[in-house]
Design a protein around this motif. Structure first.
Motif, PDB file in Angstrom:
ATOM      1  N   LYS A  50       1.015  -1.078   0.107  1.00  0.00           N
ATOM      2  CA  LYS A  50       0.098   0.150   0.003  1.00  0.00           C
ATOM      3  C   LYS A  50       0.759   1.066   0.007  1.00  0.00           C
ATOM      4  CE  LYS A  50      -4.197   1.799   2.232  1.00  0.00           C
ATOM      5  NZ  LYS A  50      -5.169   1.867   3.185  1.00  0.00           N
ATOM      6  N   SER A  53      -1.931   5.965   2.223  1.00  0.00           N
ATOM      7  CA  SER A  53      -2.919   5.617   2.869  1.00  0.00           C
ATOM      8  C   SER A  53      -4.243   6.418   2.074  1.00  0.00           C
ATOM      9  CB  SER A  53      -2.882   6.127   4.233  1.00  0.00           C
ATOM     10  OG  SER A  53      -2.538   7.461   4.667  1.00  0.00           O
ATOM     11  N   ASN A  54      -5.463   6.245   2.798  1.00  0.00           N
ATOM     12  CA  ASN A  54      -6.560   6.895   2.317  1.00  0.00           C
ATOM     13  C   ASN A  54      -6.504   8.530   2.846  1.00  0.00           C
ATOM     14  OD1 ASN A  54      -7.745   4.860   1.668  1.00  0.00           O
ATOM     15  ND2 ASN A  54      -9.267   4.508   3.111  1.00  0.00           N
ATOM     16  N   GLU A  55      -5.701   8.933   3.815  1.00  0.00           N
ATOM     17  CA  GLU A  55      -5.678  10.132   4.593  1.00  0.00           C
ATOM     18  C   GLU A  55      -4.610  10.888   3.320  1.00  0.00           C
ATOM     19  OE1 GLU A  55      -6.539   7.554   8.147  1.00  0.00           O
ATOM     20  OE2 GLU A  55      -5.140   7.391   6.133  1.00  0.00           O
ATOM     21  N   GLU A  56      -3.632  10.146   2.934  1.00  0.00           N
ATOM     22  CA  GLU A  56      -2.695  10.687   1.743  1.00  0.00           C
ATOM     23  C   GLU A  56      -3.413  11.191   0.646  1.00  0.00           C
ATOM     24  OE1 GLU A  56       1.612   9.357   3.292  1.00  0.00           O
ATOM     25  OE2 GLU A  56       0.212   7.782   2.519  1.00  0.00           O
ATOM     26  N   THR A 190     -11.497   0.042  -0.403  1.00  0.00           N
ATOM     27  CA  THR A 190     -10.611   0.872   0.515  1.00  0.00           C
ATOM     28  C   THR A 190     -11.495   1.491   1.598  1.00  0.00           C
ATOM     29  OG1 THR A 190     -10.876   2.939  -0.886  1.00  0.00           O
ATOM     30  CG2 THR A 190      -8.920   1.337  -1.219  1.00  0.00           C
ATOM     31  N   TYR A 225      -9.163  14.777   8.502  1.00  0.00           N
ATOM     32  CA  TYR A 225      -7.803  14.315   8.892  1.00  0.00           C
ATOM     33  C   TYR A 225      -7.043  15.698   9.116  1.00  0.00           C
ATOM     34  CZ  TYR A 225      -9.522  10.627   5.734  1.00  0.00           C
ATOM     35  OH  TYR A 225     -10.544   9.810   5.051  1.00  0.00           O
TER      36      TYR A 225
END
Length: 469
Positions: A50, A53-56, A190, A225
């Motif tokens: 991965k 991340s989803n935040e990034e 995701t 975030y």
């Protein structure tokens, strides 16, 4: 005693567990069963890489997630060629009046990927992408490594903007919702729960595209975030007069410049082959090539971020040699340039700068040299005088050297004559010696009897020719 590796032990434990639970185990082909179980165990023990991340992903996609689907697809494709995007940004700055389909036709002969060429139709967009090249490269790396995750991030952000009341249809765009397609076979989700709807953004007029401008920190409502605030690169103000929360500049007549679209169900980009071929007359594609594929030959050596992309695209793909020819690269011409450069170096001529940075360093050094010249004007004059002396005719130098030799020879001859002149007249030599002895005795008498108190000068016995009184 024979020892077994951890993988073999894991396989045997799985086989034992299957037998304990009554699961059938193929007896006719035990090797096949063990191999299949080993493959399953290996896949389960090796988590998928991965990259972001989803935040990034939300952080980097917030700036472009509310673009029309066709323009967003073009941005995602172009971001995988960050070097070409940087060249397009420079070209757009050098041609501030070029936009729309006419601008794309002006760069038809540039050795950029067609997805990048399409972006010159939108100078306001290139002004945004040019503010942070590292962001562009990260976005492209994310789309290559995690295309489904990038698509999910865009939909996640669009739902947030819609919930905040900041994503609506108007004169410039049409916002619709469609049932979310089922995930593709083998695709990994995701989010904990798949979205029930997909938000689609289209231009109201397919031939005219408006690039929206908005502040991601405001338009999405409360940001989820705090540790990953959204990227925000505002375009120049003259493209978007006014200070509205969600602004649209002047519409751009794109014609056939946009030929891609987001495939939300497949996590990739669809290509309108007819539109593409009609506009890119010198780069035709087959009718079956209706799904975008990254061309590593257009990457220009920019490294890939994740291991899977390096393995897939790290080596030049077929056609890279043709692209070199298209750029005007030829082996014989390169060898001629190398020989010319070596010849210049042997003659003491500085070769051309190999990069912009080297050229800037040379220019800076030249400026410093010029700045130091007024302060050393006297030194330069002195150097010039010495240089003039050094550059006198060689004949004068020869005459000076001959004069020095003659003077030395004359002095040496005089010394020799004085040293041996007494040997030819012994009586004269004795007379001179007696006279010298008498002078020495007189010098030893008191001063009152020598000269009536007058000072007497004599050569000093020390060096340097000084006179003692």
């Amino acid at each position: 005693m024979r020892t077994y590796g951890p993988r073999f032990l894991a396989v045997m434990l799985l086989v034992s567990a299957a037998g304990a639970h009554g699961s059938p185990v193929t007896r006719t082909s035990p090797s096949l069963s063990v191999a299949a179980i080993a493959q399953s165990a290996t896949a389960a023990s090796t988590p998928a890489e991965k990259t972001f991340s989803n935040e990034e992903l939300d952080q980097m996609m917030a700036q472009v997630a509310l673009y029309p689907d066709s323009l967003l697809a073009q941005v995602l494709m172009a971001s995988t060629y960050p070097g070409d995007v940087a060249d397009a940004v420079k070209w757009s700055k050098a041609h501030p009046d070029a936009k729309g389909e006419a601008a794309v036709k002006q760069v038809a002969n540039e050795a950029w990927d067609p997805s990048v060429q399409s972006l010159v139709a939108f100078p306001q967009l290139l002004a945004v992408l040019g503010q942070d090249p590292s962001w562009v490269q990260k976005m492209g790396d994310a789309f290559l490594a995690q295309p489904e995750a990038v698509m999910d991030s865009v939909q996640r952000l669009r739902r947030q903007a819609e919930a905040a009341g900041n994503l609506k249809s108007n004169e410039q765009q049409k916002v619709t919702t469609q049932p979310a397609p089922p995930p593709a076979a083998g695709a990994t989700t995701t989010t904990t729960q798949p979205a029930s709807q997909t938000i689609v953004i289209e231009p109201t007029n397919p031939e005219v595209v408006y690039v929206p401008s908005y502040n991601p920190s405001v338009v999405y409502g409360s940001w989820a975030y705090p540790s990953y605030p959204p990227y925000y690169y505002p375009p120049p103000a003259y493209y978007y007069p006014g200070a509205a929360l969600f602004s649209f500049g002047i519409g751009v007549a794109v014609g056939g410049a946009l030929w891609g679209n987001c495939n939300w169900g497949g996590g990739d980009i669809d290509i309108d082959v007819d539109r593409y071929n009609n506009f890119n007359s010198n780069r035709q594609i087959n009718r079956g090539d209706n799904t975008w594929r990254h061309n590593a030959a257009n990457r220009d050596g920019v490294p890939y971020r994740d291991r899977a992309s390096r393995e897939q695209y790290g080596r030049q793909l077929d056609g890279a040699g043709q692209r070199d020819q298209y750029r005007g690269r030829d082996g014989a011409r390169t060898a001629d340039r190398d020989r010319a450069r070596q010849s210049m170096e042997q003659r003491g001529i500085q070769p051309p700068a190999a990069s912009n940075r080297e050229a800037q360093q040379r220019a800076g050094q030249a400026s410093r040299d010029i700045a130091q010249q007024p302060r050393s004007r006297d030194q330069a004059s002195a150097r010039q005088g010495r240089t003039g002396d050094a550059q006198r005719p060689s004949q004068s130098n020869a005459q000076a050297r001959q004069g020095s030799r003659d003077a030395y020879s004359g002095s040496r001859a005089a010394q020799d004559n004085n040293a041996f002149s007494g040997s030819r007249n012994p009586s004269q030599s004795r007379s001179n010696a007696s006279r010298g002895h008498g002078s020495y005795q007189s010098s030893q008498r008191p001063s009152s009897s020598r000269g009536g108190g007058r000072p007497v000068s004599r050569p000093s016995r020390g060096g340097g020719g000084a006179r003692r009184r």
